[in-house]
Design a protein around this motif. Structure first.
Motif, PDB file in Angstrom:
ATOM      1  N   VAL A 246      -7.536   4.238 -11.849  1.00 47.49           N
ATOM      2  CA  VAL A 246      -6.627   4.317 -10.711  1.00 47.49           C
ATOM      3  C   VAL A 246      -5.827   3.023 -10.735  1.00 47.49           C
ATOM      4  N   LEU A 247      -4.508   3.157 -10.877  1.00 44.44           N
ATOM      5  CA  LEU A 247      -3.655   1.975 -10.999  1.00 44.44           C
ATOM      6  C   LEU A 247      -3.215   1.422  -9.649  1.00 44.44           C
ATOM      7  N   ALA A 248      -2.848   2.320  -8.732  1.00 39.82           N
ATOM      8  CA  ALA A 248      -2.339   1.851  -7.436  1.00 39.82           C
ATOM      9  C   ALA A 248      -2.264   3.000  -6.448  1.00 39.82           C
ATOM     10  N   PHE A 249      -2.212   2.616  -5.160  1.00 34.61           N
ATOM     11  CA  PHE A 249      -1.916   3.532  -4.064  1.00 34.61           C
ATOM     12  C   PHE A 249      -0.712   2.972  -3.324  1.00 34.61           C
ATOM     13  N   GLU A 250       0.140   3.884  -2.894  1.00 36.01           N
ATOM     14  CA  GLU A 250       1.296   3.521  -2.093  1.00 36.01           C
ATOM     15  C   GLU A 250       1.254   4.412  -0.856  1.00 36.01           C
ATOM     16  N   ARG A 251       1.306   3.817   0.312  1.00 34.82           N
ATOM     17  CA  ARG A 251       1.195   4.617   1.527  1.00 34.82           C
ATOM     18  C   ARG A 251       2.435   5.484   1.697  1.00 34.82           C
ATOM     19  N   GLY A 252       2.229   6.786   1.831  1.00 35.37           N
ATOM     20  CA  GLY A 252       3.328   7.732   1.994  1.00 35.37           C
ATOM     21  C   GLY A 252       2.890   9.110   1.551  1.00 35.37           C
ATOM     22  N   GLY A 253       3.674  10.103   1.892  1.00 32.62           N
ATOM     23  CA  GLY A 253       3.336  11.490   1.592  1.00 32.62           C
ATOM     24  C   GLY A 253       4.261  12.109   0.568  1.00 32.62           C
ATOM     25  N   ARG A 254       4.451  13.424   0.706  1.00 34.52           N
ATOM     26  CA  ARG A 254       5.236  14.206  -0.248  1.00 34.52           C
ATOM     27  C   ARG A 254       6.672  13.697  -0.430  1.00 34.52           C
ATOM     28  N   PRO A 255       7.391  13.315   0.639  1.00 32.26           N
ATOM     29  CA  PRO A 255       8.760  12.815   0.415  1.00 32.26           C
ATOM     30  C   PRO A 255       8.810  11.575  -0.478  1.00 32.26           C
ATOM     31  N   LEU A 256       7.860  10.651  -0.295  1.00 35.81           N
ATOM     32  CA  LEU A 256       7.825   9.463  -1.146  1.00 35.81           C
ATOM     33  C   LEU A 256       7.479   9.849  -2.588  1.00 35.81           C
TER      34      LEU A 256
ATOM     35  N   PRO B 251      -7.539  -0.837  -5.840  1.00 37.10           N
ATOM     36  CA  PRO B 251      -6.733   0.031  -4.976  1.00 37.10           C
ATOM     37  C   PRO B 251      -7.545   0.720  -3.887  1.00 37.10           C
ATOM     38  N   TRP B 252      -8.814   0.999  -4.156  1.00 41.56           N
ATOM     39  CA  TRP B 252      -9.653   1.674  -3.162  1.00 41.56           C
ATOM     40  C   TRP B 252      -9.862   0.794  -1.935  1.00 41.56           C
ATOM     41  N   HIS B 253      -9.911  -0.527  -2.100  1.00 41.56           N
ATOM     42  CA  HIS B 253     -10.058  -1.408  -0.942  1.00 41.56           C
ATOM     43  C   HIS B 253      -8.842  -1.307  -0.034  1.00 41.56           C
ATOM     44  N   ARG B 254      -7.660  -1.221  -0.634  1.00 43.53           N
ATOM     45  CA  ARG B 254      -6.439  -1.075   0.167  1.00 43.53           C
ATOM     46  C   ARG B 254      -6.473   0.253   0.924  1.00 43.53           C
ATOM     47  N   TYR B 255      -6.848   1.322   0.242  1.00 46.82           N
ATOM     48  CA  TYR B 255      -6.925   2.629   0.897  1.00 46.82           C
ATOM     49  C   TYR B 255      -7.949   2.607   2.036  1.00 46.82           C
ATOM     50  N   ASP B 256      -9.131   2.048   1.793  1.00 45.48           N
ATOM     51  CA  ASP B 256     -10.159   1.966   2.833  1.00 45.48           C
ATOM     52  C   ASP B 256      -9.671   1.171   4.035  1.00 45.48           C
ATOM     53  N   ARG B 257      -8.898   0.123   3.795  1.00 46.25           N
ATOM     54  CA  ARG B 257      -8.347  -0.676   4.888  1.00 46.25           C
ATOM     55  C   ARG B 257      -7.355   0.148   5.713  1.00 46.25           C
ATOM     56  N   TRP B 258      -6.518   0.948   5.039  1.00 46.01           N
ATOM     57  CA  TRP B 258      -5.573   1.814   5.761  1.00 46.01           C
ATOM     58  C   TRP B 258      -6.321   2.817   6.636  1.00 46.01           C
ATOM     59  N   VAL B 259      -7.371   3.418   6.064  1.00 40.06           N
ATOM     60  CA  VAL B 259      -8.146   4.410   6.828  1.00 40.06           C
ATOM     61  C   VAL B 259      -8.841   3.742   8.009  1.00 40.06           C
ATOM     62  N   SER B 260      -9.462   2.586   7.768  1.00 43.59           N
ATOM     63  CA  SER B 260     -10.174   1.927   8.865  1.00 43.59           C
ATOM     64  C   SER B 260      -9.208   1.444   9.944  1.00 43.59           C
ATOM     65  N   ALA B 261      -8.011   1.021   9.553  1.00 45.66           N
ATOM     66  CA  ALA B 261      -7.013   0.614  10.547  1.00 45.66           C
ATOM     67  C   ALA B 261      -6.587   1.816  11.398  1.00 45.66           C
ATOM     68  N   GLU B 262      -6.422   2.978  10.773  1.00 46.57           N
ATOM     69  CA  GLU B 262      -6.077   4.189  11.531  1.00 46.57           C
ATOM     70  C   GLU B 262      -7.205   4.595  12.462  1.00 46.57           C
ATOM     71  N   LEU B 263      -8.438   4.483  11.971  1.00 42.47           N
ATOM     72  CA  LEU B 263      -9.593   4.821  12.792  1.00 42.47           C
ATOM     73  C   LEU B 263      -9.673   3.887  13.996  1.00 42.47           C
ATOM     74  N   ALA B 264      -9.494   2.591  13.761  1.00 44.68           N
ATOM     75  CA  ALA B 264      -9.543   1.624  14.848  1.00 44.68           C
ATOM     76  C   ALA B 264      -8.398   1.847  15.832  1.00 44.68           C
ATOM     77  N   ARG B 265      -7.239   2.242  15.328  1.00 50.95           N
ATOM     78  CA  ARG B 265      -6.077   2.482  16.186  1.00 50.95           C
ATOM     79  C   ARG B 265      -6.309   3.671  17.110  1.00 50.95           C
ATOM     80  N   HIS B 266      -7.030   4.678  16.613  1.00 53.18           N
ATOM     81  CA  HIS B 266      -7.273   5.892  17.411  1.00 53.18           C
ATOM     82  C   HIS B 266      -8.549   5.799  18.245  1.00 53.18           C
ATOM     83  N   ALA B 267      -9.364   4.787  18.012  1.00 59.48           N
ATOM     84  CA  ALA B 267     -10.655   4.691  18.719  1.00 59.48           C
ATOM     85  C   ALA B 267     -10.481   4.171  20.121  1.00 59.48           C
TER      86      ALA B 267
END
Length: 161
Positions: A96-106, A145-161
């Motif tokens: 896994v080389l990288a993750f970039e936050r975004g969906g289908r349009p990106l 890259p997985w650490h970055r993804y986990d941080r995005w998920v945990s930030a979303e979880l914390a934002r919604h908690a």
């Protein structure tokens, strides 16, 4: 400064900005062991989850769409997923080389951006300098890259908690 005043200054700073230290246990949300200790309690230094609060695991985790870049031999796949752990189990890849936050349009913009390297009618691309430079830019400062993804998920979880 004398020892007494140094201790007073230390306590004042600790109460105001916290003391970064190793958590007593791993963060339940992101697994980090690094925390910030305040007089009122601990926060995870990565996702800011309060130590002792229990996430509701019955709720579905928040969806974080990412564009992923994976290498398999001498080619790169640019794809998107809201659950990359599950998605990447189904795709042959060497790394896994990288993750970039975004969906289908990106993802579609990236496909158009590197269209000259695209393998016919697929999401796979030949390795080329421009694509590799883009991946290096997206992955800059990230060891895993997985650490970055986990941080995005945990930030979303914390934002919604």
């Amino acid at each position: 400064m004398c020892t007494t005043h140094l201790l007073v200054a230390h306590d004042w700073v600790a109460a105001d900005v916290g003391i970064t230290d190793v958590l007593p246990g791993a963060c339940l949300v992101c697994g980090s062991r690094l925390g910030v200790r305040y007089p009122s309690g601990w926060l995870c230094a990565v996702c800011e989850w309060r130590l002792g609060d229990v996430p509701d695991f019955e709720l579905a985790p928040p969806r974080v769409d990412v564009v992923y870049y994976v290498r398999y031999r001498d080619r790169v796949k640019i794809g998107t997923s809201g659950n990359p752990r599950m998605r990447l189990t189904a795709i042959p890849h060497d790394e896994v080389l990288a993750f970039e936050r975004g969906g289908r349009p990106l993802e579609q913009r990236r496909h158009a951006q590197f269209a000259d390297a695209r393998m016919e009618a697929t999401e796979w691309f030949h390795l080329q300098d421009a694509l590799l430079a883009h991946i290096r830019e997206v992955a800059a400062g990230v060891d895993d890259p997985w650490h970055r993804y986990d941080r995005w998920v945990s930030a979303e979880l914390a934002r919604h908690a």
